[in-house]
Scaffold this active site. Sequence first.
Site, PDB file in Angstrom:
ATOM      1  N   ASP A  16      -6.572  10.425  -6.180  1.00 18.63           N
ATOM      2  CA  ASP A  16      -7.068   9.466  -7.181  1.00 18.63           C
ATOM      3  C   ASP A  16      -6.100   9.375  -8.356  1.00 18.63           C
ATOM      4  O   ASP A  16      -5.837   8.279  -8.877  1.00 18.63           O
ATOM      5  CB  ASP A  16      -8.444   9.899  -7.680  1.00 18.63           C
ATOM      6  CG  ASP A  16      -9.541   9.647  -6.645  1.00 18.63           C
ATOM      7  OD1 ASP A  16      -9.265   8.931  -5.665  1.00 18.63           O
ATOM      8  OD2 ASP A  16     -10.655  10.168  -6.827  1.00 18.63           O
TER       9      ASP A  16
ATOM     10  N   HIS B 230      -8.413  14.954  -2.567  1.00 16.77           N
ATOM     11  CA  HIS B 230      -8.730  13.609  -3.032  1.00 16.77           C
ATOM     12  C   HIS B 230      -8.620  13.431  -4.544  1.00 16.77           C
ATOM     13  O   HIS B 230      -8.208  12.347  -5.002  1.00 16.77           O
ATOM     14  CB  HIS B 230     -10.128  13.204  -2.546  1.00 16.77           C
ATOM     15  CG  HIS B 230     -10.149  12.876  -1.072  1.00 16.77           C
ATOM     16  ND1 HIS B 230     -10.326  13.831  -0.117  1.00 16.77           N
ATOM     17  CD2 HIS B 230     -10.007  11.689  -0.415  1.00 16.77           C
ATOM     18  CE1 HIS B 230     -10.304  13.260   1.091  1.00 16.77           C
ATOM     19  NE2 HIS B 230     -10.101  11.976   0.933  1.00 16.77           N
TER      20      HIS B 230
ATOM     21  N   GLU C 132      -5.979   2.332  -0.698  1.00 16.22           N
ATOM     22  CA  GLU C 132      -4.648   2.465  -1.310  1.00 16.22           C
ATOM     23  C   GLU C 132      -3.868   1.154  -1.240  1.00 16.22           C
ATOM     24  O   GLU C 132      -2.645   1.147  -1.386  1.00 16.22           O
ATOM     25  CB  GLU C 132      -3.871   3.594  -0.625  1.00 16.22           C
ATOM     26  CG  GLU C 132      -3.444   3.325   0.798  1.00 16.22           C
ATOM     27  CD  GLU C 132      -4.484   3.725   1.845  1.00 16.22           C
ATOM     28  OE1 GLU C 132      -4.093   3.979   2.981  1.00 16.22           O
ATOM     29  OE2 GLU C 132      -5.686   3.800   1.503  1.00 16.22           O
TER      30      GLU C 132
ATOM     31  N   ASN D 128      -3.411  12.925   0.605  1.00 12.31           N
ATOM     32  CA  ASN D 128      -4.787  13.393   0.349  1.00 12.31           C
ATOM     33  C   ASN D 128      -5.074  14.691   1.087  1.00 12.31           C
ATOM     34  O   ASN D 128      -5.690  15.618   0.541  1.00 12.31           O
ATOM     35  CB  ASN D 128      -5.788  12.319   0.785  1.00 12.31           C
ATOM     36  CG  ASN D 128      -6.151  11.367  -0.348  1.00 12.31           C
ATOM     37  OD1 ASN D 128      -5.967  11.690  -1.513  1.00 12.31           O
ATOM     38  ND2 ASN D 128      -6.662  10.201  -0.006  1.00 12.31           N
TER      39      ASN D 128
ATOM     40  N   ASP E 280       0.847  -1.201   0.000  1.00 10.59           N
ATOM     41  CA  ASP E 280       0.000   0.000   0.000  1.00 10.59           C
ATOM     42  C   ASP E 280       0.880   1.247   0.000  1.00 10.59           C
ATOM     43  O   ASP E 280       2.098   1.183   0.206  1.00 10.59           O
ATOM     44  CB  ASP E 280      -1.014  -0.001   1.146  1.00 10.59           C
ATOM     45  CG  ASP E 280      -0.427   0.393   2.487  1.00 10.59           C
ATOM     46  OD1 ASP E 280       0.794   0.574   2.585  1.00 10.59           O
ATOM     47  OD2 ASP E 280      -1.206   0.520   3.446  1.00 10.59           O
TER      48      ASP E 280
END
Length: 322
Positions: free
Chosen positions: A206, A202, A232, A197, A189
Site C-alpha cells: 500500500d 500488503h 495496481e 506484496n 501498472d
Amino acid sequence: MELLVVDDEETLRSVVSQVLTADGFTVSEAASGEEALEAFRAGSHQLVITDIRMGGMSGIELLSEIKSHNPDTQVVIMTSHASLDSALTALRAGAYDYLVKPFESLDLISAVAGRAAEKARLVAQNRELLEQLTRANQELHEAYQALKEVAVRDGLTSLYNHRYFQEAFAQEVARSKRFDKRCSLIFFDVDNFKHYNDTHGHPEGDRLLKGLAQIVMTHSRACDVAARYGGEEFVVLLTETGKEGAVKAAEEMRARVAEHPFAGRETQPLGRVTVSVGVASFPEDGEEAQALLECADQLLYRAKNSGKNRVVAAGVTPSSPA
C-alpha cells in the site's frame, strides 16, 4: 444598554439622563452634535436621543452620520411642536421615533426609550442570527465540497477513482471529437506487484502504491486526470495532447518510477520497482472512449510481454530502458 443623550440645553439633558438612568440605561451626555459624534464613534451606543435643533451640527445631520457609521443604532429625535415637520423628515431619514418638548410626562421618555431599546435588541439578535446562519451555510458548503471530493477520490492513493475517471474520460473524448482536438491515455501498472506484496507484506505494498501516486500527481498537469483504475493499475488522461507528447510524458513517468528509492526495491526481479505502460491517442487509436481504453490496455500488456519497464504506443517503436 448604552445610551447617548444629546442636547445643548443642560437642564433638559440632565432630566432626560436621570430618567433613563433610573430605567437601567448606561447614559452618556453630549452638549453638541459634534461632541456626540465623537463620543459615538469612540463608544458602542445602541441608542441615541438627540435634540433636532442645536448650535452647529443639527440633529438631522447627526442622525445621518450615525446611520452611515452604524445603521443598527436606534435614534430618537427631540423636537418642539413648532418643528414637527423636521421630526417627520428625521423619521424618513431613519430615526426610530420622536419626542415633543416640553414633555407631557416623564413616563413618555421612558416609554419611547424602552421601545427603541427593544428595537435595538431585536436588530442585534437578528443580525447575530443572520451571521450564525451565514456561518452554518458556509460550514455546510465546505462539508458538501469535502464529501463531494471524497466521493471521487481513491481512499488509498488520493488519486481520482475509477468511476470519476470513466466519466471524465467519456466527456473529454466527446469534447475532443466536437472541437477537433487531441487527447491521449496513459495506462500502466506495477511490474511484479504480487511478488512485492508476497515479499514485504500488503502494508508495504500500500505504501508503494501511495508513493507511486505521489509521483504521478507531482508530474501531471493541473488539466490532466490521474486515477487509480483498480489494484495496481493506474491511468492518466492527457487533455489536448497528441501521441508524441503522451509518449514523452509516459516515458518520463516510467523513468521517475524506476529511479525512485522505494523500500525493498532491490528484491524485485528487475532490481527496482518498475511500471509497464501503454499509450493510446484520439482519434488514431480509437474514436470512442471504450475503444481507446481497450487499445491502451492491450498496449500495456504488450509492454509487459516484451520485458516490462517500458512504454508501448501503437506505431511507435518502444525504447529499451537502461
